[in-house]
Write a protein that holds these residues in place. Structure first.
Motif, PDB file in Angstrom:
ATOM      1  N   GLU A  37       0.822  -1.207   0.000  1.00 46.57           N
ATOM      2  CA  GLU A  37       0.000   0.000   0.000  1.00 46.57           C
ATOM      3  C   GLU A  37       0.857   1.259   0.000  1.00 46.57           C
ATOM      4  O   GLU A  37       0.525   2.251  -0.670  1.00 46.57           O
ATOM      5  CB  GLU A  37      -0.947   0.000   1.204  1.00 46.57           C
ATOM      6  CG  GLU A  37      -2.021  -1.075   1.138  1.00 46.57           C
ATOM      7  CD  GLU A  37      -2.884  -0.950  -0.099  1.00 46.57           C
ATOM      8  OE1 GLU A  37      -3.333   0.173  -0.396  1.00 46.57           O
ATOM      9  OE2 GLU A  37      -3.097  -1.965  -0.789  1.00 46.57           O
ATOM     10  N   LEU A  38       1.949   1.260   0.732  1.00 43.02           N
ATOM     11  CA  LEU A  38       2.829   2.428   0.749  1.00 43.02           C
ATOM     12  C   LEU A  38       3.476   2.629  -0.620  1.00 43.02           C
ATOM     13  O   LEU A  38       3.627   3.764  -1.082  1.00 43.02           O
ATOM     14  CB  LEU A  38       3.892   2.267   1.833  1.00 43.02           C
ATOM     15  CG  LEU A  38       3.376   2.391   3.276  1.00 43.02           C
ATOM     16  CD1 LEU A  38       4.427   1.895   4.269  1.00 43.02           C
ATOM     17  CD2 LEU A  38       2.980   3.826   3.600  1.00 43.02           C
ATOM     18  N   ALA A  39       3.844   1.537  -1.273  1.00 45.88           N
ATOM     19  CA  ALA A  39       4.424   1.651  -2.612  1.00 45.88           C
ATOM     20  C   ALA A  39       3.409   2.244  -3.586  1.00 45.88           C
ATOM     21  O   ALA A  39       3.747   3.102  -4.410  1.00 45.88           O
ATOM     22  CB  ALA A  39       4.902   0.290  -3.096  1.00 45.88           C
ATOM     23  N   GLY A  89       6.934   4.118  -0.810  1.00 44.43           N
ATOM     24  CA  GLY A  89       7.675   2.886  -0.606  1.00 44.43           C
ATOM     25  C   GLY A  89       9.028   3.075   0.040  1.00 44.43           C
ATOM     26  O   GLY A  89       9.521   2.191   0.748  1.00 44.43           O
ATOM     27  N   GLY A  90       9.650   4.232  -0.177  1.00 46.65           N
ATOM     28  CA  GLY A  90      10.953   4.502   0.412  1.00 46.65           C
ATOM     29  C   GLY A  90      10.934   4.643   1.917  1.00 46.65           C
ATOM     30  O   GLY A  90      12.004   4.670   2.542  1.00 46.65           O
ATOM     31  N   ARG A  91       9.751   4.727   2.498  1.00 52.54           N
ATOM     32  CA  ARG A  91       9.654   4.847   3.956  1.00 52.54           C
ATOM     33  C   ARG A  91       9.965   3.536   4.673  1.00 52.54           C
ATOM     34  O   ARG A  91      10.206   3.527   5.878  1.00 52.54           O
ATOM     35  CB  ARG A  91       8.237   5.291   4.348  1.00 52.54           C
ATOM     36  CG  ARG A  91       7.826   6.690   3.926  1.00 52.54           C
ATOM     37  CD  ARG A  91       8.479   7.785   4.774  1.00 52.54           C
ATOM     38  NE  ARG A  91       8.504   7.471   6.176  1.00 52.54           N
ATOM     39  CZ  ARG A  91       7.441   7.575   7.000  1.00 52.54           C
ATOM     40  NH1 ARG A  91       6.274   7.971   6.533  1.00 52.54           N
ATOM     41  NH2 ARG A  91       7.555   7.293   8.276  1.00 52.54           N
ATOM     42  N   VAL A  92       9.914   2.405   3.967  1.00 53.92           N
ATOM     43  CA  VAL A  92      10.191   1.108   4.595  1.00 53.92           C
ATOM     44  C   VAL A  92      11.631   0.722   4.309  1.00 53.92           C
ATOM     45  O   VAL A  92      12.008   0.431   3.171  1.00 53.92           O
ATOM     46  CB  VAL A  92       9.228   0.017   4.091  1.00 53.92           C
ATOM     47  CG1 VAL A  92       9.528  -1.308   4.789  1.00 53.92           C
ATOM     48  CG2 VAL A  92       7.776   0.426   4.336  1.00 53.92           C
ATOM     49  N   ALA A  93      12.447   0.718   5.366  1.00 59.91           N
ATOM     50  CA  ALA A  93      13.876   0.452   5.217  1.00 59.91           C
ATOM     51  C   ALA A  93      14.201  -1.026   5.330  1.00 59.91           C
ATOM     52  O   ALA A  93      15.292  -1.459   4.933  1.00 59.91           O
ATOM     53  CB  ALA A  93      14.654   1.224   6.280  1.00 59.91           C
ATOM     54  N   ASP A 125       7.041  -7.397  -4.131  1.00 59.43           N
ATOM     55  CA  ASP A 125       8.211  -6.551  -4.371  1.00 59.43           C
ATOM     56  C   ASP A 125       8.380  -5.613  -3.186  1.00 59.43           C
ATOM     57  O   ASP A 125       7.742  -4.569  -3.105  1.00 59.43           O
ATOM     58  CB  ASP A 125       8.032  -5.767  -5.670  1.00 59.43           C
ATOM     59  CG  ASP A 125       9.361  -5.364  -6.269  1.00 59.43           C
ATOM     60  OD1 ASP A 125      10.378  -5.462  -5.552  1.00 59.43           O
ATOM     61  OD2 ASP A 125       9.387  -4.961  -7.437  1.00 59.43           O
ATOM     62  N   THR A 126       9.236  -5.971  -2.261  1.00 57.85           N
ATOM     63  CA  THR A 126       9.383  -5.204  -1.022  1.00 57.85           C
ATOM     64  C   THR A 126      10.262  -3.966  -1.185  1.00 57.85           C
ATOM     65  O   THR A 126      10.147  -3.023  -0.409  1.00 57.85           O
ATOM     66  CB  THR A 126       9.988  -6.086   0.080  1.00 57.85           C
ATOM     67  OG1 THR A 126      11.295  -6.520  -0.329  1.00 57.85           O
ATOM     68  CG2 THR A 126       9.104  -7.300   0.336  1.00 57.85           C
ATOM     69  N   GLN A 128       9.693 -17.866  -1.560  1.00 61.36           N
ATOM     70  CA  GLN A 128       9.544 -18.052  -3.004  1.00 61.36           C
ATOM     71  C   GLN A 128       8.805 -16.888  -3.664  1.00 61.36           C
ATOM     72  O   GLN A 128       8.923 -16.694  -4.875  1.00 61.36           O
ATOM     73  CB  GLN A 128       8.790 -19.354  -3.278  1.00 61.36           C
ATOM     74  CG  GLN A 128       9.545 -20.597  -2.856  1.00 61.36           C
ATOM     75  CD  GLN A 128       8.711 -21.858  -3.007  1.00 61.36           C
ATOM     76  OE1 GLN A 128       7.541 -21.808  -3.393  1.00 61.36           O
ATOM     77  NE2 GLN A 128       9.296 -22.998  -2.697  1.00 61.36           N
ATOM     78  N   HIS A 129       8.055 -16.132  -2.886  1.00 58.84           N
ATOM     79  CA  HIS A 129       7.301 -15.003  -3.428  1.00 58.84           C
ATOM     80  C   HIS A 129       8.010 -13.662  -3.219  1.00 58.84           C
ATOM     81  O   HIS A 129       7.485 -12.622  -3.601  1.00 58.84           O
ATOM     82  CB  HIS A 129       5.904 -14.951  -2.802  1.00 58.84           C
ATOM     83  CG  HIS A 129       5.001 -16.052  -3.257  1.00 58.84           C
ATOM     84  ND1 HIS A 129       4.138 -15.925  -4.323  1.00 58.84           N
ATOM     85  CD2 HIS A 129       4.857 -17.317  -2.803  1.00 58.84           C
ATOM     86  CE1 HIS A 129       3.487 -17.056  -4.491  1.00 58.84           C
ATOM     87  NE2 HIS A 129       3.903 -17.921  -3.585  1.00 58.84           N
ATOM     88  N   LEU A 130       9.195 -13.693  -2.624  1.00 61.97           N
ATOM     89  CA  LEU A 130       9.981 -12.486  -2.406  1.00 61.97           C
ATOM     90  C   LEU A 130      11.092 -12.411  -3.450  1.00 61.97           C
ATOM     91  O   LEU A 130      11.491 -13.435  -4.009  1.00 61.97           O
ATOM     92  CB  LEU A 130      10.590 -12.498  -0.998  1.00 61.97           C
ATOM     93  CG  LEU A 130       9.588 -12.400   0.155  1.00 61.97           C
ATOM     94  CD1 LEU A 130      10.278 -12.714   1.485  1.00 61.97           C
ATOM     95  CD2 LEU A 130       8.951 -11.010   0.211  1.00 61.97           C
TER      96      LEU A 130
END
Length: 264
Positions: free
Chosen positions: A118-120, A125-129, A195-196, A221-223
């Motif tokens: 949701e952040l992405a 998205g850059g807020r999650v380190a 896509d983290t 496997q999903h990362l």
């Protein structure tokens, strides 16, 4: 469950009509954000250990209770992944600044993965380190529960809208609603690549009676192929709250924070 009494330092925000309790420690970034599990709260052993880590390290730390949990308002039976996700995003946006490491335990791991998505989508998205996932239970309603439902439980879901089962962690039974199952299908993350855009460290006990380590292997496997570490704890249970488990959690967090800060 809780290991400390309610104290006066909790703050409260309203999220879609629910009064959400938040505790925070100010400090430098990158900070950490705690996301608890199903029927867990922010006064538990791991959350307290993280707060102690933040105090020692001078790092920012935020934790909150979902609606129907701990000090927050609302009815537990009204809770869904979408509802608890919205509350977690609201707390994240209001009480944190700069990069943060999301620390998600059990269902909190699912919430953390959905927060990244949701952040992405919102351009944040850059807020999650980094992500530190402890016995993560993504899609647990679909992956773990639905295949094991008994005929009686399916009947209760259809006729009453919920079923109960004994909890080994609390005297009150666990309550699972049809709304939780239906909403869980809409929040699935194990149906494609997650896509983290950040490093991920998973700690998983191999003696976990609630979330089998096969689910952690499936999550990997999903990362993305890079920046994912899976640490299997041979004698670890679901709580991962023993001193040695806490030490592993804090060491993993130190590594993620150091990477985010550019120290390694």
């Amino acid at each position: 469950m809780s290991t400390e009494p309610i104290s006066a330092d909790a703050e409260f925000i309203a999220v879609e009509g629910d009064r959400i309790a938040v505790r925070r420690r100010t400090g430098r970034g990158p900070g950490a954000v705690w996301l608890g599990g199903y029927r867990s709260d922010m006064a538990g052993t791991k959350a307290q250990a993280l707060d102690g880590w933040a105090e020692r390290e001078g790092r920012a730390f935020v934790r909150h209770d979902y609606s129907g949990h701990g000090e927050s308002g609302g009815r537990f039976s009204d809770g869904t992944i979408s509802r608890w996700l919205a509350q977690s995003l609201a707390v994240f946006r209001q009480f944190t600044t700069g990069p943060q490491v999301l620390v998600g335990s059990s269902m909190g791991g699912w919430i953390a993965l959905r927060m990244v998505q949701e952040l992405a989508r919102a351009g944040e998205g850059g807020r999650v380190a980094g992500l530190l996932l402890l016995a993560p239970a993504p899609d647990f309603t679909v992956e773990l529960m639905e295949p094991e439902l008994t005929a009686a439980q399916r009947r209760d879901l259809e006729e009453k809208g919920y079923f109960e089962e004994p909890s080994q962690y609390a005297p009150e039974p666990n309550v699972y609603t049809s709304a939780l199952f239906e909403d869980g299908r809409r929040n699935r993350v194990l149906d494609g690549l997650i896509d983290t855009h950040c490093p991920v460290h998973i700690l998983q006990g191999m003696e976990d009676p609630d979330v089998p380590h096969a689910l952690a292997l499936k999550l990997v496997q999903h990362l993305p192929a890079d920046d994912v570490t899976l640490s299997l704890i041979r004698d670890g249970d679901h709580r991962l709250s023993r001193p040695q488990d806490i030490a592993m959690m804090l060491a993993a967090l130190d590594g993620l924070v150091a990477r985010a800060a550019g120290d390694i």
